[in-house]
Scaffold this active site. Structure first.
Site, PDB file in Angstrom:
ATOM      1  N   ARG A 154      -3.462  -5.262   6.614  1.00 29.27           N
ATOM      2  CA  ARG A 154      -4.637  -5.845   7.270  1.00 29.27           C
ATOM      3  C   ARG A 154      -5.900  -5.001   7.085  1.00 29.27           C
ATOM      4  O   ARG A 154      -7.005  -5.502   7.293  1.00 29.27           O
ATOM      5  CB  ARG A 154      -4.392  -6.005   8.771  1.00 29.27           C
ATOM      6  CG  ARG A 154      -3.398  -7.076   9.098  1.00 29.27           C
ATOM      7  CD  ARG A 154      -3.025  -6.987  10.562  1.00 29.27           C
ATOM      8  NE  ARG A 154      -1.773  -7.672  10.808  1.00 29.27           N
ATOM      9  CZ  ARG A 154      -1.666  -8.946  11.121  1.00 29.27           C
ATOM     10  NH1 ARG A 154      -2.737  -9.676  11.261  1.00 29.27           N
ATOM     11  NH2 ARG A 154      -0.500  -9.490  11.321  1.00 29.27           N
ATOM     12  N   GLY A 159       1.948   3.073   2.260  1.00 32.34           N
ATOM     13  CA  GLY A 159       3.002   3.072   3.287  1.00 32.34           C
ATOM     14  C   GLY A 159       4.274   2.425   2.739  1.00 32.34           C
ATOM     15  O   GLY A 159       5.379   2.973   2.871  1.00 32.34           O
ATOM     16  N   HIS A 160       4.110   1.262   2.095  1.00 32.26           N
ATOM     17  CA  HIS A 160       5.275   0.600   1.488  1.00 32.26           C
ATOM     18  C   HIS A 160       5.863   1.475   0.385  1.00 32.26           C
ATOM     19  O   HIS A 160       7.077   1.585   0.244  1.00 32.26           O
ATOM     20  CB  HIS A 160       4.875  -0.753   0.885  1.00 32.26           C
ATOM     21  CG  HIS A 160       4.377  -1.748   1.876  1.00 32.26           C
ATOM     22  ND1 HIS A 160       3.061  -2.116   1.975  1.00 32.26           N
ATOM     23  CD2 HIS A 160       5.036  -2.471   2.810  1.00 32.26           C
ATOM     24  CE1 HIS A 160       2.920  -3.017   2.918  1.00 32.26           C
ATOM     25  NE2 HIS A 160       4.102  -3.253   3.451  1.00 32.26           N
ATOM     26  N   ASP A 181       5.251  -0.340  12.750  1.00 29.03           N
ATOM     27  CA  ASP A 181       5.693  -1.485  13.559  1.00 29.03           C
ATOM     28  C   ASP A 181       6.863  -1.016  14.431  1.00 29.03           C
ATOM     29  O   ASP A 181       8.015  -1.379  14.215  1.00 29.03           O
ATOM     30  CB  ASP A 181       6.102  -2.637  12.644  1.00 29.03           C
ATOM     31  CG  ASP A 181       4.909  -3.154  11.852  1.00 29.03           C
ATOM     32  OD1 ASP A 181       3.947  -3.617  12.476  1.00 29.03           O
ATOM     33  OD2 ASP A 181       4.931  -3.050  10.611  1.00 29.03           O
ATOM     34  N   HIS A 200       0.851  -1.190   0.000  1.00 24.83           N
ATOM     35  CA  HIS A 200       0.000   0.000   0.000  1.00 24.83           C
ATOM     36  C   HIS A 200       0.888   1.241   0.000  1.00 24.83           C
ATOM     37  O   HIS A 200       2.134   1.123  -0.098  1.00 24.83           O
ATOM     38  CB  HIS A 200      -0.935  -0.024   1.220  1.00 24.83           C
ATOM     39  CG  HIS A 200      -0.219  -0.327   2.511  1.00 24.83           C
ATOM     40  ND1 HIS A 200       0.671   0.541   3.083  1.00 24.83           N
ATOM     41  CD2 HIS A 200      -0.242  -1.421   3.315  1.00 24.83           C
ATOM     42  CE1 HIS A 200       1.140   0.021   4.201  1.00 24.83           C
ATOM     43  NE2 HIS A 200       0.623  -1.187   4.363  1.00 24.83           N
ATOM     44  N   GLU A 233       7.625   2.916  10.668  1.00 27.79           N
ATOM     45  CA  GLU A 233       7.521   3.079  12.131  1.00 27.79           C
ATOM     46  C   GLU A 233       6.195   2.596  12.691  1.00 27.79           C
ATOM     47  O   GLU A 233       6.012   2.573  13.900  1.00 27.79           O
ATOM     48  CB  GLU A 233       7.696   4.559  12.497  1.00 27.79           C
ATOM     49  CG  GLU A 233       9.137   4.954  12.662  1.00 27.79           C
ATOM     50  CD  GLU A 233       9.282   6.284  13.375  1.00 27.79           C
ATOM     51  OE1 GLU A 233       8.435   7.170  13.153  1.00 27.79           O
ATOM     52  OE2 GLU A 233      10.239   6.429  14.143  1.00 27.79           O
TER      53      GLU A 233
HETATM   54  O1  PAF Z   1       7.014  -5.756   8.610  1.00 25.92           O
HETATM   55  C1  PAF Z   1       6.866  -6.719   7.843  1.00 25.92           C
HETATM   56  O2  PAF Z   1       6.177  -6.655   6.835  1.00 25.92           O
HETATM   57  C2  PAF Z   1       7.557  -8.035   8.176  1.00 25.92           C
HETATM   58  O3  PAF Z   1       7.575  -8.259   9.544  1.00 25.92           O
HETATM   59  C3  PAF Z   1       8.979  -8.141   7.588  1.00 25.92           C
HETATM   60  C4  PAF Z   1       9.915  -7.118   8.196  1.00 25.92           C
HETATM   61  C5  PAF Z   1       8.912  -7.939   6.084  1.00 25.92           C
HETATM   62  C6  PAF Z   1       9.550  -9.527   7.858  1.00 25.92           C
HETATM   63  O4  PAF Z   1       8.772 -10.529   7.285  1.00 25.92           O
END
Ligand code: PAF
Length: 283
Positions: free
Chosen positions: A187, A36-37, A150, A34, A148
Site C-alpha cells: 500500500r 519485505g516479501h 500483519d 517489495h 509479522e
Molecule cells: O498477507 C497477505 O498478503 C494476504 O492476506 C495473504 C496471506 C497472501 C492471503 O491472501
C-alpha cells in the site's frame, strides 16, 4: 523459475520435488511485491528444497471493494523480483481457478479474529482463511512464511491450521522497514512522497512510546501514541490496542501479561491509505 497458473500444474511440479525428497516452503502473497516479501522468500529458499510463491489478489478478503480496485497489480515486476531472490515456482492463478464456485465456508476463531482488524474489517479474516486454506490444500507446503507486519493475520492463520489439522509449520518473519522506519507494505506505493514522509511518524512514535512506557501506565501510553499521531496533519488513528501478544485481548496494565504488543491502524493522506504497524513492549 517456473510460473504456473493452475492447481493441477502446481501439484505436478511440487509432486516431483516431493518425490525427490525436497521440503516445500510457501510464501503466500497478493503481489505488488517489495523487500519485505523478498526477505520471506530468501528465508524459505535457505530453509527448503523448493520455494513456491503464490501471487493472487484474493477478492474475498476485501470488505471494501474500492480497496480491491486500488490494489496495485504488477505480476511482471513481481516475477522479476522473485527470480532474483531464488524462488523456484510462482503460482499465479485466476479468480476462477481458486473460486470455481463461490466459497461459502465460514471460519471463526474467537478471540483472535474478532478484535482489531476483525472488528474494523468484517469478513476480512474469513476471506484470508478461505484463500490460505485453499493454497495450503493445493501446495501442501511443509513450511509457510508470513510477515509479522500483519501480526494478527499470523495468529488467525495459526488458529486455522490447528483447527484443520494441517501439517504445515507457520514461520513468522520480522517486519522489514524503509530507511525512514515506515513498515514496508504494498500500500505504500499509493502514498505520495509527502505522505510517505508523514507516514514514517507512525513507527517513530511507536518506538518513542517504548521509552514513555517505562514510567507511565498502559492507558497513559495508549493515549500518548494516539494523541501524538493525531496531532500530525495527514494522519488519523483508527485504533491503537495494547494487547496480549498471543490472545490479542486488550490489557489494562503492564503486569497483566509477559508478552505485550501495541497494534495500530492509521489513515494517511487524502485518499486515504490505511496503514498498519505494531510495537513489542514486552516478550
Ligand atoms: O498477507 C497477505 O498478503 C494476504 O492476506 C495473504 C496471506 C497472501 C492471503 O491472501
Amino acid at each position: 523459475m517456473r510460473v504456473v497458473h493452475t492447481i493441477e500444474e502446481l501439484r505436478r511440479v511440487l509432486g516431483q520435488a516431493r518425490a525427490e525428497g525436497k521440503k516445500i516452503g510457501m510464501v503466500p502473497t497478493m503481489g505488488a511485491l517489495h523487500a519485505g516479501h523478498a526477505s520471506l522468500v530468501k528465508r524459505s529458499v535457505a530453509e527448503n528444497g523448493l520455494t513456491v510463491v503464490s501471487v493472487f489478489l484474493n477478492p474475498t478478503q476485501f470488505n471494501d471493494k474500492k480497496d480491491l480496485e486500488k490494489y496495485p497489480r504488477t505480476l511482471e515486476a513481481d516475477c522479476a523480483l522473485l527470480e532474483s531472490v531464488g524462488a523456484d515456482v510462482v503460482f499465479a492463478p485466476s479468480v476462477e481457478e481458486m473460486y470455481p464456485e463461490p466459497d461459502t465456508r465460514k471460519f471463526s476463531y474467537p478471540p483472535v479474529d474478532t478484535v482489531m482488524e476483525g472488528a474494523y474489517r468484517p469478513g476480512h479474516f474469513n476471506g484470508v482463511c478461505q484463500i490460505v486454506s485453499k493454497l495450503f490444500a493445493a501446495a501442501e507446503p511443509d513450511r509457510a512464511y508470513f510477515g509479522e507486519k500483519d501480526f494478527q493475520q499470523i495468529a488467525v492463520i495459526r488458529a486455522m491450521v490447528k483447527d484443520l489439522e494441517m501439517p504445515v509449520e507457520i514461520v513468522p518473519c520480522p517486519v522489514v522497514r524503509e530507511e525512514s522506519g515506515l513498515a514496508m507494505s504494498s500500500r505504500n506505493t499509493l502514498l505520495t512522497d509527502g505522505e510517505r514522509a508523514v507516514a514514517a511518524n507512525i513507527n517513530a512514535v511507536l518506538v518513542r512510546s517504548k521509552n514513555f512506557a517505562t514510567n507511565h501506565t498502559l492507558k497513559e501510553t495508549q493515549r500518548y501514541v494516539v494523541d501524538a499521531l493525531n496531532a500530525i496533519v495527514g494522519l488519523e488513528v483508527q485504533y491503537f490496542s495494547i494487547v496480549d501478544g498471543t490472545t490479542l485481548q486488550d490489557l489494562g496494565a503492564w503486569t497483566d501479561s509477559d508478552y505485550i504488543v501495541g497494534c495500530i491502524t492509521v489513515f494517511c493522506g487524502n485518499q486515504p491509505v490505511r496503514l498498519i504497524d505494531h510495537v513489542k513492549y514486552k516478550g
